[in-house]
Enzyme design. Structure first.
Site, PDB file in Angstrom:
ATOM      1  N   ASP A  29       5.057  62.939 -17.380  1.00  0.00           N
ATOM      2  CA  ASP A  29       6.827  63.354 -16.700  1.00  0.00           C
ATOM      3  C   ASP A  29       7.052  61.037 -16.958  1.00  0.00           C
ATOM      4  O   ASP A  29       6.504  60.089 -16.408  1.00  0.00           O
ATOM      5  CB  ASP A  29       5.576  63.474 -14.994  1.00  0.00           C
ATOM      6  CG  ASP A  29       7.090  62.743 -14.089  1.00  0.00           C
ATOM      7  OD1 ASP A  29       8.507  63.465 -14.591  1.00  0.00           O
ATOM      8  OD2 ASP A  29       6.990  62.792 -12.614  1.00  0.00           O
ATOM      9  N   ASN A  31      10.466  60.750 -14.901  1.00  0.00           N
ATOM     10  CA  ASN A  31      11.460  60.335 -14.011  1.00  0.00           C
ATOM     11  C   ASN A  31      10.798  61.105 -12.266  1.00  0.00           C
ATOM     12  O   ASN A  31      11.111  60.984 -11.735  1.00  0.00           O
ATOM     13  CB  ASN A  31      12.738  61.269 -14.397  1.00  0.00           C
ATOM     14  CG  ASN A  31      12.418  63.235 -13.928  1.00  0.00           C
ATOM     15  OD1 ASN A  31      11.308  63.342 -13.779  1.00  0.00           O
ATOM     16  ND2 ASN A  31      13.623  63.627 -13.746  1.00  0.00           N
ATOM     17  N   ASP A  33       9.073  63.140 -11.250  1.00  0.00           N
ATOM     18  CA  ASP A  33       9.288  64.484 -10.413  1.00  0.00           C
ATOM     19  C   ASP A  33       7.726  64.918 -10.097  1.00  0.00           C
ATOM     20  O   ASP A  33       8.439  66.278  -9.704  1.00  0.00           O
ATOM     21  CB  ASP A  33      10.657  65.440 -11.040  1.00  0.00           C
ATOM     22  CG  ASP A  33      10.579  66.133 -11.600  1.00  0.00           C
ATOM     23  OD1 ASP A  33       9.613  65.486 -12.440  1.00  0.00           O
ATOM     24  OD2 ASP A  33      11.444  66.160 -12.678  1.00  0.00           O
ATOM     25  N   ASP A  37       7.947  65.970 -19.192  1.00  0.00           N
ATOM     26  CA  ASP A  37       9.194  66.121 -19.401  1.00  0.00           C
ATOM     27  C   ASP A  37       9.801  65.919 -21.133  1.00  0.00           C
ATOM     28  O   ASP A  37       8.824  65.304 -21.316  1.00  0.00           O
ATOM     29  CB  ASP A  37      10.818  65.507 -18.761  1.00  0.00           C
ATOM     30  CG  ASP A  37      10.386  64.246 -17.663  1.00  0.00           C
ATOM     31  OD1 ASP A  37       9.681  63.424 -19.084  1.00  0.00           O
ATOM     32  OD2 ASP A  37      10.040  64.498 -17.116  1.00  0.00           O
ATOM     33  N   ASP A 106       8.749  76.451 -30.327  1.00  0.00           N
ATOM     34  CA  ASP A 106       8.079  77.728 -29.295  1.00  0.00           C
ATOM     35  C   ASP A 106       9.273  78.524 -29.332  1.00  0.00           C
ATOM     36  O   ASP A 106      10.348  78.824 -28.648  1.00  0.00           O
ATOM     37  CB  ASP A 106       7.476  78.136 -28.292  1.00  0.00           C
ATOM     38  CG  ASP A 106       6.272  79.211 -28.497  1.00  0.00           C
ATOM     39  OD1 ASP A 106       6.881  79.798 -28.390  1.00  0.00           O
ATOM     40  OD2 ASP A 106       5.156  77.708 -27.838  1.00  0.00           O
ATOM     41  N   ASP A 207       6.319  83.808 -30.581  1.00  0.00           N
ATOM     42  CA  ASP A 207       5.053  84.168 -29.805  1.00  0.00           C
ATOM     43  C   ASP A 207       5.292  85.502 -29.770  1.00  0.00           C
ATOM     44  O   ASP A 207       6.666  85.969 -30.244  1.00  0.00           O
ATOM     45  CB  ASP A 207       5.864  83.671 -28.364  1.00  0.00           C
ATOM     46  CG  ASP A 207       5.255  84.185 -26.949  1.00  0.00           C
ATOM     47  OD1 ASP A 207       4.266  83.735 -27.067  1.00  0.00           O
ATOM     48  OD2 ASP A 207       5.719  85.117 -25.893  1.00  0.00           O
ATOM     49  N   GLU A 249       2.318  84.149 -33.510  1.00  0.00           N
ATOM     50  CA  GLU A 249       1.008  84.371 -32.509  1.00  0.00           C
ATOM     51  C   GLU A 249       0.656  85.906 -32.396  1.00  0.00           C
ATOM     52  O   GLU A 249       1.328  87.267 -32.958  1.00  0.00           O
ATOM     53  CB  GLU A 249       1.665  83.682 -30.659  1.00  0.00           C
ATOM     54  CG  GLU A 249       0.092  84.209 -30.198  1.00  0.00           C
ATOM     55  CD  GLU A 249       0.432  84.223 -28.644  1.00  0.00           C
ATOM     56  OE1 GLU A 249      -0.481  84.062 -27.938  1.00  0.00           O
ATOM     57  OE2 GLU A 249       1.978  84.747 -28.523  1.00  0.00           O
ATOM     58  N   HIS A 323      -2.479  76.569 -24.857  1.00  0.00           N
ATOM     59  CA  HIS A 323      -2.152  76.653 -23.235  1.00  0.00           C
ATOM     60  C   HIS A 323      -2.551  77.622 -22.606  1.00  0.00           C
ATOM     61  O   HIS A 323      -2.654  77.997 -21.251  1.00  0.00           O
ATOM     62  CB  HIS A 323      -0.320  76.548 -23.068  1.00  0.00           C
ATOM     63  CG  HIS A 323       0.682  77.326 -23.601  1.00  0.00           C
ATOM     64  ND1 HIS A 323       0.142  77.738 -25.208  1.00  0.00           N
ATOM     65  CD2 HIS A 323       0.921  79.110 -23.207  1.00  0.00           C
ATOM     66  CE1 HIS A 323       0.575  79.198 -25.693  1.00  0.00           C
ATOM     67  NE2 HIS A 323       1.291  79.296 -24.073  1.00  0.00           N
ATOM     68  N   ASP A 324      -3.031  78.522 -23.437  1.00  0.00           N
ATOM     69  CA  ASP A 324      -3.920  80.166 -23.014  1.00  0.00           C
ATOM     70  C   ASP A 324      -5.534  80.260 -22.877  1.00  0.00           C
ATOM     71  O   ASP A 324      -5.397  81.003 -22.391  1.00  0.00           O
ATOM     72  CB  ASP A 324      -2.856  81.300 -23.575  1.00  0.00           C
ATOM     73  CG  ASP A 324      -1.351  81.269 -23.861  1.00  0.00           C
ATOM     74  OD1 ASP A 324      -0.991  81.422 -22.680  1.00  0.00           O
ATOM     75  OD2 ASP A 324      -0.616  82.266 -24.430  1.00  0.00           O
TER      76      ASP A 324
HETATM   77  C1  GLC Z   1       2.103  84.315 -25.706  1.00  0.00           C
HETATM   78  C2  GLC Z   1       2.350  82.972 -24.180  1.00  0.00           C
HETATM   79  C3  GLC Z   1       1.834  83.436 -22.881  1.00  0.00           C
HETATM   80  C4  GLC Z   1       2.562  83.753 -22.455  1.00  0.00           C
HETATM   81  C5  GLC Z   1       2.747  85.272 -23.183  1.00  0.00           C
HETATM   82  C6  GLC Z   1       4.311  86.603 -23.157  1.00  0.00           C
HETATM   83  O1  GLC Z   1       0.611  84.065 -25.054  1.00  0.00           O
HETATM   84  O2  GLC Z   1       1.154  81.725 -25.858  1.00  0.00           O
HETATM   85  O3  GLC Z   1       1.772  81.506 -22.577  1.00  0.00           O
HETATM   86  O4  GLC Z   1       2.641  84.759 -20.735  1.00  0.00           O
HETATM   87  O5  GLC Z   1       2.856  85.667 -24.677  1.00  0.00           O
HETATM   88  O6  GLC Z   1       5.185  85.123 -23.425  1.00  0.00           O
HETATM   89 CA    CA Z   2       9.618  64.974 -15.056  1.00  0.00          CA
END
Ligand code: GLC
Ligand code: CA
Length: 548
Positions: A29, A31, A33, A37, A106, A207, A249, A323-324
């Site tokens: 971060d 700034n 908040d 970012d 992405d 994605d 993906e 991230h999943d």
């Molecule tokens: C992909 C992303 C996930 C998202 C899903 C719907 O699996 O990695 O984070 O929720 O697609 O876009």
């Molecule tokens: Ca920020």
């Protein structure tokens, strides 16, 4: 003598690259908040340069109501104010270039946000020119077109009374699926991608790309009949005009269709993310929340299959985390006594194979899962699951256990930069709580410790760049049935890499799969000494290099 990769080789750049994934809202971060970012990422480029990565895959930063943390895009050609501005994005792309780091954007093309201009128009009337950008079915409010379910719970059909129609959504109700059968949709998408290419990005992550060619009438979501036709057109109209890395993906990928996706002729993508190894700790045919112990022998077989079947005719992506997914050190390593050793072992096992490795932010520090109360979770999937299973009569304790093990928020807690307040991520309360172990596990302390996980990753990255056998060597699995050890070689003419990893918390003596000549080099190891080559302490991992 080691083989040095020369500039003259015709290897695409992404074959000897290592990619780092950033989840922008949790990285840095700038700034104050409480939300990460783009300027924050710019500040941290020297850290990433030090690690040695070649490109950053940035989870979505486009304008979005953030129903699914940016995977619900309302404007593909603007940046969400939460993350900064388009100027900040240009600045990031340009500054990263100075560090020899490319930016991978992405692309969420299966669906848009319901607040996207196209959907707002589409909803106005059945004759609106944008109506056909989405997938609609006539019907009555009490009878859904069929019983297809959305990934985040509930039906995949949402009723719009004004139109007396349902629209189709594979994820949340705020993520209506785009209609790829409509050539106008495809053209809009290609133009948008070309616009990003003009801004100088290094590639794209696509994605849930295997879900774009759905046929809801037939209950088909992934691997629809027109999928590869669409992808080939997409690639021809966009990616093939640049020198890009592209990674799709594809939860529905198998080694057969992966050869199409990652065809070396460049007709589709550079590679796909496939998830066969990721599903090995859930009950068969059930959901990820239905936990089962990891089948280690299967894990080895899955890697073996992908490594050998794509050799010479495709390309693998190598990853444990994103991230999943939960944090790998907590998931299949040991996040207490052997956190450091097991994190390094898991890195060794992965980075020794053929493919392009991906490191998810904090993985290079051995960041761990979290154990929050339900009110501290932010992820739509987790929250929906909690309520859905409570309603179905599951015990709360059992639900929370699954969430602790598998929630996507395990990966989404703020990056642990230092032992300062808020882990150096921000100077204020962040959007999601920080893992309380930031005092022990953080970048600042690891940068001061030559034996840290950070420097181990740095060394693995350097090795991959130094020895071309990491890129080209042929994979052979040994000790297939061993319940604790993964051992494999990579061979290229007279060169051999031997990777040996003890996956468990026990000491094991093994019969070495092949003999190691005395003039070998031990390229890397996660213990500072060695008892003897055939004894492996808990989570011990080594890579040897020698000539046959
Ligand atoms: C992909 C992303 C996930 C998202 C899903 C719907 O699996 O990695 O984070 O929720 O697609 O876009
Ligand atoms: Ca920020």
């Amino acid at each position: 003598m080691q083989t040095i990769i020369t500039k003259a080789s015709s290897l695409p750049w992404w074959k000897n690259s290592v990619i780092y994934q950033i989840y922008p809202r949790s990285f840095q971060d700038s700034n104050n908040d409480g939300i990460g970012d783009l300027q924050g990422i710019i500040q941290r480029l020297p850290y990433l340069e030090k690690l040695g990565i070649d490109a950053i895959w940035l989870s979505p930063v486009c304008r979005s109501p953030q129903d699914d943390n940016g995977y619900d895009i309302s404007d593909y050609q603007d940046i969400d104010p939460m993350f900064g501005t388009l100027e900040d994005m240009d600045k990031l792309i340009q500054t990263a270039k100075k560090y020899n780091i490319r930016i991978i954007v992405d692309l969420v093309l299966n669906h848009s946000s319901d607040e996207h201009r196209w959907f707002l128009e589409a909803k106005k009337s059945k004759t609106n020119p944008y109506h056909d950008y989405y997938i609609w079915k006539d019907g009555t409010p009490d009878e859904k077109p069929n019983d297809m379910l959305a990934a985040f719970g509930g039906s995949a059909w949402e009723w719009v009374p004004e139109l007396q129609q349902y629209y189709f959504h594979q994820f949340s109700v705020k993520q209506p699926d785009l209609n790829w059968e409509n050539p106008k949709v495809r053209r809009e998408i290609y133009d948008m991608i070309l616009w990003w290419m003009d801004r100088g990005v290094g590639g794209f992550r696509l994605d849930v790309i295997d879900q774009i060619a759905k046929e809801p009438d037939q209950g088909i979501t992934s691997n629809g009949p027109h999928l590869h036709e669409f992808i080939q057109e997409l690639s021809r109209e966009t990616f093939q005009k640049g020198d890009l890395i592209t990674v799709g993906e594809a939860w529905g990928a198998n080694t057969e269709n992966a050869k199409l996706y990652s065809n070396p002729d460049g007709s589709e993508f550079s590679m796909v993310f496939q998830f066969e190894h990721i599903g090995l700790d859930q009950q068969e045919g059930k959901e990820k929340w239905d936990l089962a112990p990891l089948d280690f022998i299967k894990l080895k077989n899955v890697f073996h299959k992908w490594q050998t079947q794509l050799y010479g005719c495709g390309w693998n992506s190598l990853f444990w985390d994103n991230h999943d997914l939960p944090r790998i050190v907590s998931r299949w390593g040991n996040d207490s006594e052997y956190r450091v050793e097991s994190a390094k072992m898991l890195a060794t096992l992965l980075h020794g194979m053929q493919g392009t490795p991906y490191i998810y932010q904090g993985e290079e520090l051995g960041m761990t899962n979290v154990c929050y109360d339900i009110q501290d979770y932010r992820d739509i999937e987790t929250i929906n699951l909690y309520h859905e299973r409570l309603e179905k009569g599951y015990k709360e304790e059992e639900i929370m256990h699954s969430i602790h093990v598998k929630s996507r928020d395990n990966a989404r807690t703020p990056m642990q930069w230092s032992a300062n307040d808020y882990a150096g991520f921000s100077t204020t309360e962040p959007w999601i709580s920080i893992n309380p172990n930031y005092v022990q596990i953080n970048a600042e302390s690891q940068l001061q410790d030559p034996d840290s996980i950070f420097y181990y990753y740095q060394k693995l990255i350097q090795l991959r760049k130094k020895y071309s056998i990491f890129i080209n060597g042929q994979f052979h699995l040994y000790l297939d049935e061993d319940p604790d050890i993964m051992a494999y070689t990579r061979t290229l003419e007279d060169e051999v890499l031997l990777v040996i990893c003890n996956f468990h918390n026990i000491t094991r003596t093994i019969d070495l799969p092949i003999s190691i000549p005395t003039d070998h080099q031990l390229l890397i190891s996660n213990y500072s000494d060695s008892i003897d080559a055939s004894t492996l302490r808990p989570y011990e991992a080594r890579i040897y290099y020698f000539k046959k």
